[in-house]
Design an enzyme around this catalytic site. Structure first.
Site, mmCIF file in Angstrom:
data_model
loop_
_atom_site.group_PDB
_atom_site.id
_atom_site.type_symbol
_atom_site.label_atom_id
_atom_site.label_comp_id
_atom_site.label_asym_id
_atom_site.label_seq_id
_atom_site.Cartn_x
_atom_site.Cartn_y
_atom_site.Cartn_z
ATOM 1 N N ASP A 84 68.082 95.955 10.095
ATOM 2 C CA ASP A 84 66.989 95.145 10.511
ATOM 3 C C ASP A 84 66.103 94.649 9.408
ATOM 4 O OD1 ASP A 84 64.327 95.600 13.129
ATOM 5 O OD2 ASP A 84 65.663 93.563 12.357
ATOM 6 N N LYS A 120 67.757 89.428 6.378
ATOM 7 C CA LYS A 120 68.987 88.835 7.138
ATOM 8 C C LYS A 120 70.119 88.690 6.173
ATOM 9 C CE LYS A 120 66.321 89.987 9.989
ATOM 10 N NZ LYS A 120 66.184 91.412 10.514
ATOM 11 N N GLU A 172 62.607 89.159 20.214
ATOM 12 C CA GLU A 172 61.503 90.075 20.828
ATOM 13 C C GLU A 172 60.281 89.065 21.214
ATOM 14 O OE1 GLU A 172 62.896 90.321 18.067
ATOM 15 O OE2 GLU A 172 61.614 90.334 16.362
ATOM 16 N N ASP A 209 70.424 93.879 14.287
ATOM 17 C CA ASP A 209 69.502 93.145 15.118
ATOM 18 C C ASP A 209 69.597 91.660 14.259
ATOM 19 O OD1 ASP A 209 66.035 92.866 15.470
ATOM 20 O OD2 ASP A 209 67.391 92.177 16.767
ATOM 21 N N ASN A 210 69.212 90.698 15.213
ATOM 22 C CA ASN A 210 69.036 89.197 15.021
ATOM 23 C C ASN A 210 70.000 88.629 14.437
ATOM 24 O OD1 ASN A 210 66.331 90.918 13.166
ATOM 25 N ND2 ASN A 210 65.877 89.544 15.109
HETATM 26 C C1 LIG Z 1 66.047 93.671 -0.605
HETATM 27 C C2 LIG Z 1 66.955 94.336 0.733
HETATM 28 N N1 LIG Z 1 66.564 95.651 0.712
HETATM 29 C C3 LIG Z 1 65.541 96.112 1.546
HETATM 30 N N2 LIG Z 1 65.160 97.586 1.372
HETATM 31 C C4 LIG Z 1 64.296 98.079 2.168
HETATM 32 N N3 LIG Z 1 63.413 97.380 2.993
HETATM 33 C C5 LIG Z 1 63.475 96.134 2.961
HETATM 34 C C6 LIG Z 1 64.638 95.608 2.187
HETATM 35 N N4 LIG Z 1 64.792 94.110 2.744
HETATM 36 C C7 LIG Z 1 63.617 94.035 3.412
HETATM 37 N N5 LIG Z 1 62.865 94.999 3.707
HETATM 38 C C8 LIG Z 1 61.911 95.424 4.606
HETATM 39 O O1 LIG Z 1 62.336 95.307 5.881
HETATM 40 C C9 LIG Z 1 61.396 94.523 6.855
HETATM 41 C C10 LIG Z 1 62.190 92.990 6.875
HETATM 42 C C11 LIG Z 1 62.717 92.730 7.987
HETATM 43 C C12 LIG Z 1 63.370 91.059 8.404
HETATM 44 N N6 LIG Z 1 63.401 90.877 9.569
HETATM 45 C C13 LIG Z 1 62.885 89.792 9.712
HETATM 46 O O2 LIG Z 1 63.007 88.608 8.944
HETATM 47 C C14 LIG Z 1 62.981 89.154 11.305
HETATM 48 C C15 LIG Z 1 62.549 88.037 11.823
HETATM 49 C C16 LIG Z 1 62.354 87.796 12.983
HETATM 50 C C17 LIG Z 1 62.065 86.253 13.250
HETATM 51 C C18 LIG Z 1 62.668 85.440 14.252
HETATM 52 C C19 LIG Z 1 62.198 84.119 14.600
HETATM 53 C C20 LIG Z 1 61.070 83.503 13.800
HETATM 54 F F1 LIG Z 1 60.686 82.393 14.205
HETATM 55 C C21 LIG Z 1 60.236 84.518 13.010
HETATM 56 C C22 LIG Z 1 60.688 85.510 12.580
HETATM 57 C C23 LIG Z 1 62.943 88.414 13.801
HETATM 58 C C24 LIG Z 1 63.318 89.743 13.336
HETATM 59 O O3 LIG Z 1 63.543 90.723 14.483
HETATM 60 C C25 LIG Z 1 63.228 90.110 12.216
HETATM 61 O O4 LIG Z 1 63.656 91.565 11.851
HETATM 62 C C26 LIG Z 1 60.046 94.497 6.268
HETATM 63 O O5 LIG Z 1 59.418 95.648 6.451
HETATM 64 C C27 LIG Z 1 60.811 94.321 4.423
HETATM 65 O O6 LIG Z 1 59.718 94.981 3.522
HETATM 66 MG MG LIG Z 2 64.662 92.233 13.662
#
Ligand SMILES: CCNc1ncnc2c1ncn2[C@@H]1O[C@H](/C=C/CNC(=O)c2cc(-c3ccc(F)cc3)cc(O)c2O)[C@@H](O)[C@H]1O
Ligand SMILES: [Mg+2]
Length: 214
Positions: free
Chosen positions: A141, A144, A199, A169-170
């Site tokens: 999650d 993406k 969600e 997810d997603n």
């Molecule tokens: C560099 C990759 N490694 C990583 N290692 C550890 N943590 C990571 C990492 N990437 C991202 N993260 C963290 O995970 C989280 C990122 C989640 C990204 N999720 C989304 O973009 C997302 C986005 C949407 C969404 C859907 C429709 C929209 F209009 C707007 C947003 C819905 C979701 O359920 C999502 O999960 C943050 O806390 C980030 O700091």
């Molecule tokens: Mg998600």
């Protein structure tokens, strides 16, 4: 100074949820996100699918990629058998700090190891640092475009065994096209799509469950 959305989400938990009661923490976050401010938690509808997959597997070891505020961390950890471990990776220190407090409010610190850092750095260290042999469940999650590279890294590090489950997810919104293409065409996985909604909205989204065949 202006508070952040994760800080306001945490305040809603501390105000409306009962300490030590994971379900009330989940409910407080869902209320906040549905009626106050949307946030990218897996949410209540997809959360029920997540719960059913976790309960079916009854995992001893779980890896979560992308903790954010800890919503799915709390959902998963609240269903784990005693002595089971959930390792969740979060590289944003502000989100990690909020998530630690949400997990603590739910009283689940003993079941959760929140590791602050990037998945790419930590996946190769899982065995030596945490004594993990393989994961029974991986919940994806995070960013993406990182689902596919991290899945390949998890495979290369030998962290999956026959029957291990990847739950993503997603896969529709925002979408993970390269991951879906790979996992659905790979002979090493048996995949199933659980149709749901993004969600707190009526937009289609869903979870992809993939069983590693070994
Ligand atoms: C560099 C990759 N490694 C990583 N290692 C550890 N943590 C990571 C990492 N990437 C991202 N993260 C963290 O995970 C989280 C990122 C989640 C990204 N999720 C989304 O973009 C997302 C986005 C949407 C969404 C859907 C429709 C929209 F209009 C707007 C947003 C819905 C979701 O359920 C999502 O999960 C943050 O806390 C980030 O700091
Ligand atoms: Mg998600």
């Amino acid at each position: 100074t202006q508070s952040t959305r994760p800080q306001r989400l945490l305040s809603a938990v501390q105000k409306n949820a009962t300490r030590g009661d994971p379900r009330s923490v989940v409910q407080a976050i869902d209320q906040f996100c549905r009626h106050k401010e949307w946030a990218m938690n897996v949410g209540d509808e997809k959360g029920c699918i997540l719960d059913s997959v976790v309960s079916e597997i009854n995992p001893a070891t779980v890896l979560e990629l992308g903790t954010y505020c800890g919503y799915s961390t709390v959902r998963i950890a609240s269903l784990l058998p005693p002595h089971a471990k959930l390792i969740t990776l979060e590289f944003n220190p502000n989100y990690a700090s909020i998530a630690r407090q949400v997990i603590a409010w739910a009283g689940l610190e003993d079941k959760v190891q929140l590791v602050e850092g990037a998945s790419g750095d930590w996946i190769p260290k899982m065995k030596e640092q945490f004594g993990v042999k393989t994961f029974d469940l991986v919940f994806l999650d995070h960013w993406k475009d990182r689902y596919l590279p991290d899945t390949k890294l998890i495979e290369e590090c030998g962290l999956l065994t026959k029957g291990s489950v990847l739950l993503a997810d997603n896969v529709i919104c925002p979408g993970t096209p390269d991951y879906l293409e790979y996992i659905r065409s790979s002979p090493q996985y048996e995949s199933q799509y659980f149709k749901s909604h993004l969600e707190y909205t009526k937009v289609e989204d869903g979870l992809e469950k993939s069983v590693f065949l070994g």
